[in-house]
Write a protein that holds these residues in place. Sequence first.
Motif, mmCIF file in Angstrom:
data_model
loop_
_atom_site.group_PDB
_atom_site.id
_atom_site.type_symbol
_atom_site.label_atom_id
_atom_site.label_comp_id
_atom_site.label_asym_id
_atom_site.label_seq_id
_atom_site.Cartn_x
_atom_site.Cartn_y
_atom_site.Cartn_z
ATOM 1 N N ASP A 261 0.850 -1.197 0.000
ATOM 2 C CA ASP A 261 0.000 0.000 0.000
ATOM 3 C C ASP A 261 0.886 1.247 0.000
ATOM 4 O O ASP A 261 1.454 1.633 1.027
ATOM 5 C CB ASP A 261 -0.892 -0.024 1.242
ATOM 6 N N ALA A 262 1.011 1.882 -1.165
ATOM 7 C CA ALA A 262 1.892 3.039 -1.291
ATOM 8 C C ALA A 262 1.364 4.241 -0.521
ATOM 9 O O ALA A 262 2.139 5.053 -0.013
ATOM 10 C CB ALA A 262 2.066 3.398 -2.771
ATOM 11 N N THR A 263 0.050 4.376 -0.428
ATOM 12 C CA THR A 263 -0.540 5.513 0.292
ATOM 13 C C THR A 263 -0.195 5.440 1.773
ATOM 14 O O THR A 263 0.214 6.440 2.387
ATOM 15 C CB THR A 263 -2.059 5.527 0.105
ATOM 16 N N ALA A 264 -0.346 4.248 2.362
ATOM 17 C CA ALA A 264 -0.004 4.076 3.779
ATOM 18 C C ALA A 264 1.500 4.164 3.992
ATOM 19 O O ALA A 264 1.966 4.673 5.017
ATOM 20 C CB ALA A 264 -0.539 2.739 4.284
ATOM 21 N N LEU A 265 2.282 3.677 3.020
ATOM 22 C CA LEU A 265 3.741 3.762 3.126
ATOM 23 C C LEU A 265 4.186 5.208 3.274
ATOM 24 O O LEU A 265 5.061 5.529 4.085
ATOM 25 C CB LEU A 265 4.383 3.130 1.887
ATOM 26 N N ALA A 266 3.602 6.103 2.489
ATOM 27 C CA ALA A 266 4.012 7.509 2.499
ATOM 28 C C ALA A 266 3.736 8.191 3.832
ATOM 29 O O ALA A 266 4.304 9.258 4.114
ATOM 30 C CB ALA A 266 3.295 8.258 1.369
ATOM 31 N N GLN A 267 2.896 7.603 4.664
ATOM 32 C CA GLN A 267 2.571 8.200 5.957
ATOM 33 C C GLN A 267 3.588 7.842 7.036
ATOM 34 O O GLN A 267 3.548 8.385 8.136
ATOM 35 C CB GLN A 267 1.173 7.756 6.376
ATOM 36 N N LEU A 268 4.494 6.907 6.740
ATOM 37 C CA LEU A 268 5.528 6.526 7.697
ATOM 38 C C LEU A 268 6.685 7.507 7.642
ATOM 39 O O LEU A 268 6.835 8.276 6.687
ATOM 40 C CB LEU A 268 6.040 5.114 7.388
ATOM 41 N N SER A 269 7.541 7.458 8.640
ATOM 42 C CA SER A 269 8.753 8.278 8.609
ATOM 43 C C SER A 269 9.647 7.797 7.467
ATOM 44 O O SER A 269 9.528 6.663 6.993
ATOM 45 C CB SER A 269 9.505 8.161 9.937
ATOM 46 N N VAL A 270 10.554 8.660 7.023
ATOM 47 C CA VAL A 270 11.438 8.318 5.907
ATOM 48 C C VAL A 270 12.244 7.067 6.222
ATOM 49 O O VAL A 270 12.381 6.162 5.390
ATOM 50 C CB VAL A 270 12.364 9.506 5.583
ATOM 51 N N GLU A 271 12.784 7.002 7.439
ATOM 52 C CA GLU A 271 13.600 5.855 7.812
ATOM 53 C C GLU A 271 12.783 4.570 7.804
ATOM 54 O O GLU A 271 13.251 3.511 7.369
ATOM 55 C CB GLU A 271 14.214 6.077 9.194
ATOM 56 N N ARG A 272 11.556 4.682 8.273
ATOM 57 C CA ARG A 272 10.690 3.498 8.318
ATOM 58 C C ARG A 272 10.268 3.078 6.912
ATOM 59 O O ARG A 272 10.129 1.891 6.634
ATOM 60 C CB ARG A 272 9.470 3.814 9.176
ATOM 61 N N GLN A 273 10.067 4.047 6.022
ATOM 62 C CA GLN A 273 9.755 3.724 4.636
ATOM 63 C C GLN A 273 10.887 2.914 4.011
ATOM 64 O O GLN A 273 10.655 1.886 3.360
ATOM 65 C CB GLN A 273 9.537 5.002 3.828
ATOM 66 N N ARG A 274 12.114 3.391 4.169
ATOM 67 C CA ARG A 274 13.252 2.697 3.568
ATOM 68 C C ARG A 274 13.389 1.288 4.134
ATOM 69 O O ARG A 274 13.632 0.323 3.403
ATOM 70 C CB ARG A 274 14.535 3.485 3.812
ATOM 71 N N ASN A 275 13.228 1.169 5.444
ATOM 72 C CA ASN A 275 13.342 -0.146 6.079
ATOM 73 C C ASN A 275 12.274 -1.101 5.551
ATOM 74 O O ASN A 275 12.560 -2.268 5.236
ATOM 75 C CB ASN A 275 13.208 0.011 7.598
ATOM 76 N N LEU A 276 11.044 -0.599 5.440
ATOM 77 C CA LEU A 276 9.954 -1.446 4.969
ATOM 78 C C LEU A 276 10.154 -1.843 3.509
ATOM 79 O O LEU A 276 9.920 -2.998 3.119
ATOM 80 C CB LEU A 276 8.623 -0.726 5.136
ATOM 81 N N ARG A 323 -2.843 2.613 -9.041
ATOM 82 C CA ARG A 323 -3.949 2.895 -8.138
ATOM 83 C C ARG A 323 -3.519 2.853 -6.668
ATOM 84 O O ARG A 323 -4.163 2.255 -5.818
ATOM 85 C CB ARG A 323 -5.097 1.916 -8.385
ATOM 86 N N GLY A 324 -2.392 3.482 -6.387
ATOM 87 C CA GLY A 324 -1.939 3.616 -5.017
ATOM 88 C C GLY A 324 -1.311 2.374 -4.424
ATOM 89 O O GLY A 324 -1.135 2.295 -3.212
ATOM 90 N N VAL A 325 -0.960 1.389 -5.258
ATOM 91 C CA VAL A 325 -0.394 0.132 -4.776
ATOM 92 C C VAL A 325 0.894 -0.159 -5.541
ATOM 93 O O VAL A 325 0.980 0.086 -6.748
ATOM 94 C CB VAL A 325 -1.391 -1.032 -4.961
ATOM 95 N N LEU A 326 1.910 -0.663 -4.828
ATOM 96 C CA LEU A 326 3.181 -1.038 -5.446
ATOM 97 C C LEU A 326 3.210 -2.538 -5.704
ATOM 98 O O LEU A 326 2.812 -3.338 -4.855
ATOM 99 C CB LEU A 326 4.354 -0.653 -4.544
#
Length: 478
Positions: A261-276, A323-326
């Motif tokens: 879910d790219a939309t939910a991913l963008a709501q995380l901190s930058v560091e958490r995005q990269r880790n995920l 559509r907002g999904v990777l």
Amino acid sequence: MCSAKRAPESGGFSPDALALQLAAVWPDFRSARLAVAFSGGADSTALVLALALLRRRFRRLRIRAVHVDHGLNPRSREWARHCAAQCRAWRVPFRRLRLDLRIMPGESLEARARTARYAALRGAMHADEVLLTAHHRDDQLETLLLQALRGAGLRGLAGIAAEGQSQGLVLRRPLLPFARHELEAWLRSRKTGWVDDDSNADPRFDRNYLRTQVIPLLQRRWPAASTVAARSAAHLAEAIRLLAEFTQADLDRLTRDDALDATALAQLSVERQRNLLRAWLRRQGAPTPDAVHLERIRVELAAVRHDGNPQVTWSDAAVHRYRGVLYCEAPRRAVAVLTEPVRWRSRLQPGCAVGEGNGSLHLIRDPAGTFDRPAASSVWTVRYPVTGERVWLAGESRRRRLSELLRAVGVLPWRRQSTPLVFDAARCIAIAGVALRPATGSGARYRIEWRDAPRSLAIRFGPPSQGTSASPDSENLR
């Protein structure tokens, strides 16, 4: 994964100290089947001999030694004979594995030998066996320094793990709490010799340079350097385990059927995005992207307009957004285009291949199927979509624009041109992977099953109002 517990300084190394270490992290070791990687050096000699002595006490313990002869040193056969003689004296089963290493120009000899060694060991393992290696506390210090000089991240700086897996092998390293000098002192006390590999003193190799030139200087200033480094590695390993729990929680919450879910991913901190993203890509079997490509996935794919279809490619992998999904393709799946329509006599042929890399179609009886039982003489036509075409769906009186149908049911844009269509004369009776309206009537019903197919339908996260794809059910095509 358990971190190694350090044996008491004053006690040094002994079979009893080894047994305490094993029992602390492995309660069932007394009845285990063990294979020891036995080079003949002091560390592996101490491990094999100590286990041979413990076997007298623990009758269900099974051990054997496996020696890998890399064939790189003129004395390698002599060392193999020495190891075999030691094992005969200790009544330990012994096996020698001979490698034929070919080093390509520019390739690291150390890395190539290590990869080949573990591959050979993996092939020699018996069922339910655990491989023990003789890495010790000084190896841990060398590894931490090497990783730091290479700019490693958290995993690299955690050093050598006490247990884990490598190339499919189940590994344990019970000597990590002990220093090299403790192992050598114990062997001397038992008047037991070991192999001295002169290549270990060659300063051309990074690890040897640290061992012979750098670490002695450090230990003169900081005598407890290896002990402190091992403690730091244990702290970092604990942090990795904690991070893994958070990562798994993020994966469980933000992924579905391997889509993210790219939309939910963008709501995380930058560091958490990269880790995920790293964790998600590892799960897909994708090669680890460099920092530039990782940032492109994180930033560029998040910044596109809602109905865009961007992608980032690297090595043999690709990440698409729709559509907002990777979606990740690793390796990128190439589909051989059907240059000509395929004729399928469905009642006689169990399946119909639809292009290399694109699986096959199969006729399946299903009470909720989309069409009635085909006639024995039916010959269907299978082909891919044509740009701009309209199709007659079975049971309908007007043509539909195919591109609109595929978009409505959420067929991924990069898969639309390789989605198989099944025609009975001029009527489209099936769009592979898509649920059409069920057939009417009382006869036997059938559907088309698309096997070994790449992912073709979009995933929806949350309610439709959030702008995700429509559910691919029959309502979309009525």
